[in-house]
Scaffold this motif. Structure first.
Motif, PDB file in Angstrom:
ATOM      1  N   HIS A   1       0.830  -1.201   0.000  1.00  0.00           N
ATOM      2  CA  HIS A   1       0.000   0.000   0.000  1.00  0.00           C
ATOM      3  C   HIS A   1       0.869   1.257   0.000  1.00  0.00           C
ATOM      4  CE1 HIS A   1      -3.154   2.713   2.171  1.00  0.00           C
ATOM      5  NE2 HIS A   1      -3.189   2.867   0.874  1.00  0.00           N
ATOM      6  N   LEU A   2       1.913   1.249   0.807  1.00  0.00           N
ATOM      7  CA  LEU A   2       2.788   2.415   0.878  1.00  0.00           C
ATOM      8  C   LEU A   2       3.508   2.645  -0.458  1.00  0.00           C
ATOM      9  CD1 LEU A   2       4.368   1.970   4.430  1.00  0.00           C
ATOM     10  CD2 LEU A   2       2.530   3.517   3.759  1.00  0.00           C
ATOM     11  N   ALA A   3       3.924   1.570  -1.105  1.00  0.00           N
ATOM     12  CA  ALA A   3       4.605   1.709  -2.397  1.00  0.00           C
ATOM     13  C   ALA A   3       3.668   2.297  -3.444  1.00  0.00           C
ATOM     14  CB  ALA A   3       5.129   0.351  -2.857  1.00  0.00           C
ATOM     15  N   LEU A   4       2.429   1.816  -3.477  1.00  0.00           N
ATOM     16  CA  LEU A   4       1.456   2.336  -4.443  1.00  0.00           C
ATOM     17  C   LEU A   4       1.154   3.808  -4.177  1.00  0.00           C
ATOM     18  CD1 LEU A   4      -1.026  -0.687  -4.643  1.00  0.00           C
ATOM     19  CD2 LEU A   4       0.529   0.119  -6.436  1.00  0.00           C
ATOM     20  N   GLU A   5       1.069   4.181  -2.896  1.00  0.00           N
ATOM     21  CA  GLU A   5       0.804   5.583  -2.571  1.00  0.00           C
ATOM     22  C   GLU A   5       1.965   6.473  -3.007  1.00  0.00           C
ATOM     23  OE1 GLU A   5       0.139   8.508   1.272  1.00  0.00           O
ATOM     24  OE2 GLU A   5      -0.588   6.437   1.381  1.00  0.00           O
ATOM     25  N   LEU A   6       3.184   6.013  -2.811  1.00  0.00           N
ATOM     26  CA  LEU A   6       4.340   6.802  -3.241  1.00  0.00           C
ATOM     27  C   LEU A   6       4.322   7.006  -4.750  1.00  0.00           C
ATOM     28  CD1 LEU A   6       7.143   5.287  -0.999  1.00  0.00           C
ATOM     29  CD2 LEU A   6       6.523   7.706  -1.102  1.00  0.00           C
ATOM     30  N   GLU A   7       4.013   5.966  -5.496  1.00  0.00           N
ATOM     31  CA  GLU A   7       3.993   6.093  -6.955  1.00  0.00           C
ATOM     32  C   GLU A   7       2.882   7.024  -7.419  1.00  0.00           C
ATOM     33  OE1 GLU A   7       4.066   2.174  -8.652  1.00  0.00           O
ATOM     34  OE2 GLU A   7       6.150   1.828  -8.022  1.00  0.00           O
ATOM     35  N   ARG A   8       1.759   7.016  -6.718  1.00  0.00           N
ATOM     36  CA  ARG A   8       0.683   7.960  -7.055  1.00  0.00           C
ATOM     37  C   ARG A   8       1.115   9.387  -6.781  1.00  0.00           C
ATOM     38  NH1 ARG A   8      -2.669  10.761  -4.193  1.00  0.00           N
ATOM     39  NH2 ARG A   8      -2.223   9.638  -2.253  1.00  0.00           N
ATOM     40  N   ARG A   9       1.808   9.584  -5.666  1.00  0.00           N
ATOM     41  CA  ARG A   9       2.263  10.933  -5.327  1.00  0.00           C
ATOM     42  C   ARG A   9       3.303  11.438  -6.330  1.00  0.00           C
ATOM     43  NH1 ARG A   9       0.775  12.795  -0.269  1.00  0.00           N
ATOM     44  NH2 ARG A   9      -0.183  11.254   1.123  1.00  0.00           N
TER      45      ARG A   9
END
Length: 370
Positions: free
Chosen positions: A175-183
């Motif tokens: 989840h954290l990795a996906l959020e970073l890529e979205r940001r």
């Protein structure tokens, strides 16, 4: 910028002529983009014996995706008439029709099948090896390229900084990795420079760790490695933190060790320094602490249109650094079953008269308890 791409192509053209090749075929996407300004999917670049002979051949009409770049308007653009055609084979056929006798190709990128197909349509055309000529040309960046890397680093720093301000306990690595890529995309990146790595607890500090469904727990090390792709140029930043509590003594000791190794590598960066000297500077700090087996094969590498390009900062690497070469310095130590630390920066080699190495990734390297 059209003049820049023309100068790059002429430089390669001169090198090929000196080696006895009348033309060159560039098929590796990053190299096509470097020389042509844009690289539509599947495109190849044919460099003739003069500037008027340069052709960008595409398997279909370019979609105009900004992530592919914008081809130099001075190039002739040829779209293959039939779907499923191979631009490399079409380029060989086109060159043979001009009476040329030799063509330098990126033999490490062409498959055997493509090589044979080119020979079948142009049996009298001698295929020479281009080797890593374009990759070598790409090592030293101009200031426009460095400006793109600088913006990519700013985007990555911003995305990471925002994540650190959010609640982390209980969330999964994935989840954290996906959020970073979205940001990254939210802040202007074309996309991530590579697959974002997030490691927690026993997974922390592992190089190229693929995020799992493990949830962040208090007392964990959290290691993050991410990068932004901006106009084709890719940077890298990696940091390690402690979650929710004061770091344990072993965590402080391990963090201080990796920080010292990373600083030693960074401080070694200067024009004229051997690649392996940078690796040695960082590696000997970790060796002295008894963790030699925990280090990766390389301490760092070049970045640009690819996230891992020349030069390689490794024990057996041959060559010396030049000014305006962007590299990573990224030592890490992972203790199986416990976790570890990675600290990763992107820097540009500069002479001491210009202030020494330019640090592009500026997220704090203090051991924070989040």
């Amino acid at each position: 910028m059209s003049e820049v791409f023309g100068v790059r192509r002429n430089h390669l053209r001169d090198r090929c002529a000196a080696a006895g090749s009348e033309a060159a075929l560039v098929s590796r996407p990053a190299n096509v983009r470097y020389l042509a300004g844009g690289a539509p999917p599947g495109a190849v670049l044919l460099l003739g014996s003069n500037s008027g002979g340069d052709v960008l051949l595409c398997p279909g009409t370019p979609a105009g995706d900004p992530a592919d770049g914008r081809p130099d308007e001075s190039l002739r653009l040829t779209v293959l008439p039939a779907p499923g055609g191979d631009p490399a084979v079409a380029a060989a056929d086109l060159l043979a029709s001009t009476g040329a006798g030799s063509l330098a190709v990126e033999e490490n990128h062409l498959t055997v099948a493509r090589h044979r197909a080119m020979g079948s349509v142009a049996p009298r055309l001698r295929l020479d090896g281009l080797g890593g000529a374009v990759e070598q040309q790409r090592i030293i960046k101009d200031e426009d390229e460095i400006a793109c890397l600088r913006i990519a680093a700013e985007i990555a720093d911003q995305a990471l900084g925002e994540l650190l301000e959010s609640i982390l306990v209980g969330r999964t690595e994935r989840h954290l990795a996906l959020e970073l890529e979205r940001r990254l995309v939210d802040h202007g990146a074309d996309g991530p420079a590579f697959a974002t790595s997030v490691g927690t607890g026993p997974n922390s500090g592992r190089g190229k760790h693929r995020p799992s469904d493990r949830r962040v727990e208090e007392g964990d090390f959290l290691s993050v490695c991410l990068g932004a792709n901006y106009r084709g140029y890719r940077c890298e930043v990696g940091r390690t933190f402690v979650i929710g509590t004061t770091p344990a003594d072993w965590q402080i000791e391990l963090y201080d060790l990796v920080f010292a190794a990373q600083r030693a590598g960074r401080e070694t960066l200067a024009p004229g320094v051997e690649y392996r000297e940078v690796d040695r500077a960082a590696r000997q700090v970790v060796d002295a602490a008894g963790h030699a087996e925990a280090l990766a094969e390389t301490t760092g590498h070049g970045v640009g249109l690819e996230i891992d390009e020349d030069p390689q900062l490794a024990p057996a690497a041959m060559g010396k650094l030049d000014a305006c070469v962007p590299v990573t310095v990224e030592p890490g130590v992972h203790l199986p079953g416990r976790g570890g630390v990675r600290i990763d920066d992107t820097l540009v080699v500069r002479p001491e008269a210009d202030g020494g190495p330019e640090l592009l990734t500026i997220t704090t390297k203090e051991l924070l308890a989040l």
